[in-house]
Design an enzyme around this catalytic site. Structure first.
Site, PDB file in Angstrom:
ATOM      1  N   SER A  83      -2.696   5.109 -13.851  1.00 28.35           N
ATOM      2  CA  SER A  83      -3.745   4.944 -14.876  1.00 28.35           C
ATOM      3  C   SER A  83      -4.207   3.508 -15.102  1.00 28.35           C
ATOM      4  O   SER A  83      -5.037   3.268 -15.972  1.00 28.35           O
ATOM      5  CB  SER A  83      -3.327   5.549 -16.228  1.00 28.35           C
ATOM      6  OG  SER A  83      -3.469   6.950 -16.202  1.00 28.35           O
ATOM      7  N   ASP A 123       0.873  -1.167   0.000  1.00 24.79           N
ATOM      8  CA  ASP A 123       0.000   0.000   0.000  1.00 24.79           C
ATOM      9  C   ASP A 123       0.917   1.226   0.000  1.00 24.79           C
ATOM     10  O   ASP A 123       1.688   1.417   0.945  1.00 24.79           O
ATOM     11  CB  ASP A 123      -0.874  -0.048   1.252  1.00 24.79           C
ATOM     12  CG  ASP A 123      -1.773   1.160   1.431  1.00 24.79           C
ATOM     13  OD1 ASP A 123      -1.573   2.186   0.740  1.00 24.79           O
ATOM     14  OD2 ASP A 123      -2.674   1.084   2.284  1.00 24.79           O
ATOM     15  N   ILE A 124       0.849   2.045  -1.032  1.00 21.33           N
ATOM     16  CA  ILE A 124       1.764   3.190  -1.159  1.00 21.33           C
ATOM     17  C   ILE A 124       1.626   4.181  -0.007  1.00 21.33           C
ATOM     18  O   ILE A 124       2.575   4.886   0.313  1.00 21.33           O
ATOM     19  CB  ILE A 124       1.604   3.881  -2.529  1.00 21.33           C
ATOM     20  CG1 ILE A 124       2.849   4.727  -2.850  1.00 21.33           C
ATOM     21  CG2 ILE A 124       0.307   4.688  -2.596  1.00 21.33           C
ATOM     22  CD1 ILE A 124       2.969   5.142  -4.283  1.00 21.33           C
ATOM     23  N   GLY A 167      -9.556   4.790  -5.636  1.00 14.50           N
ATOM     24  CA  GLY A 167      -8.265   4.119  -5.745  1.00 14.50           C
ATOM     25  C   GLY A 167      -7.178   4.736  -4.892  1.00 14.50           C
ATOM     26  O   GLY A 167      -7.411   5.142  -3.749  1.00 14.50           O
ATOM     27  N   ASP A 176      -5.711   7.562  -5.169  1.00 12.10           N
ATOM     28  CA  ASP A 176      -5.979   8.975  -4.882  1.00 12.10           C
ATOM     29  C   ASP A 176      -6.804   9.119  -3.601  1.00 12.10           C
ATOM     30  O   ASP A 176      -6.456   9.892  -2.704  1.00 12.10           O
ATOM     31  CB  ASP A 176      -6.701   9.596  -6.079  1.00 12.10           C
ATOM     32  CG  ASP A 176      -6.815  11.114  -6.010  1.00 12.10           C
ATOM     33  OD1 ASP A 176      -6.036  11.749  -5.286  1.00 12.10           O
ATOM     34  OD2 ASP A 176      -7.681  11.658  -6.718  1.00 12.10           O
ATOM     35  N   ILE A 204      -9.053   2.610 -12.480  1.00  8.09           N
ATOM     36  CA  ILE A 204     -10.302   3.055 -13.101  1.00  8.09           C
ATOM     37  C   ILE A 204     -10.094   3.764 -14.438  1.00  8.09           C
ATOM     38  O   ILE A 204     -11.039   3.945 -15.190  1.00  8.09           O
ATOM     39  CB  ILE A 204     -11.153   3.933 -12.151  1.00  8.09           C
ATOM     40  CG1 ILE A 204     -10.404   5.202 -11.747  1.00  8.09           C
ATOM     41  CG2 ILE A 204     -11.589   3.145 -10.932  1.00  8.09           C
ATOM     42  CD1 ILE A 204     -11.269   6.223 -11.032  1.00  8.09           C
TER      43      ILE A 204
END
Length: 169
Positions: free
Chosen positions: A120, A9-10, A31, A33, A123
């Site tokens: 990208s 998980d970033i 997502g 973001d 979604i």
């Protein structure tokens, strides 16, 4: 520059900067973001609002930098990836711009360790294999890559992780 690949998980990565696959509004979304905005807290949103007030929306391929708020990074570099709607050189170039422009901002802000998500490929439906090729090529061809000590590709899902594992061999 050392390239590292991890499945994680970033929002939990300790780095000078993590990259956010943002939408053009910079106000959070789904997502990665949404996760960055939720875990990072209101400081990130406030910084994004200030950027929007100054320049308007962030255009596809461009990048902006903010605080990382409550995240274990110092900065978040927000970049807007292209929405895939069929193979096109324009979409490929815009995705490459996301990586390149994020790296330019990183160098300008003395970032030594940067972590990228798979921009990208959620979604926005960019084909994962094509996106991985573009990401790896752009990073490897970055003119000032010696100024970055470590670049981490952070894959959230198994499919992206396996693609990068194969392509980085």
């Amino acid at each position: 520059m050392i390239l590292e690949l991890i499945k994680a998980d970033i929002t939990e990565i300790r780095a000078d900067a993590i990259v956010n696959a943002a939408n053009s509004s910079l106000l959070g979304g789904g997502g990665v973001d949404g996760a960055i905005h939720r875990k990072g807290g209101k400081a990130i949103l406030e910084a994004c609002v200030a950027i929007r007030d100054k320049q308007g929306n962030c255009k596809t391929g461009n990048a902006v930098i903010t605080t990382a708020g409550n995240l274990p990074a110092k900065y978040v570099i927000h970049t807007v990836g292209p929405v895939w709607n069929g193979d096109s050189e324009e979409k490929n170039a815009l995705l490459a711009d996301c990586y390149r422009n994020s790296l330019v901002l990183a160098v300008k802000n003395d970032v030594k360790i940067i972590a990228f998500p798979n921009i990208s490929t959620g979604i926005y439906h960019f084909p994962k294999d094509k996106a991985a090729d573009i990401a790896i090529a752009t990073v490897n061809n970055f003119a000032e890559k010696e100024k970055i000590e470590k670049l981490i590709f952070v894959c959230f899902d198994d499919e992206n992780y396996q693609l990068y594992l194969e392509k980085l061999k």
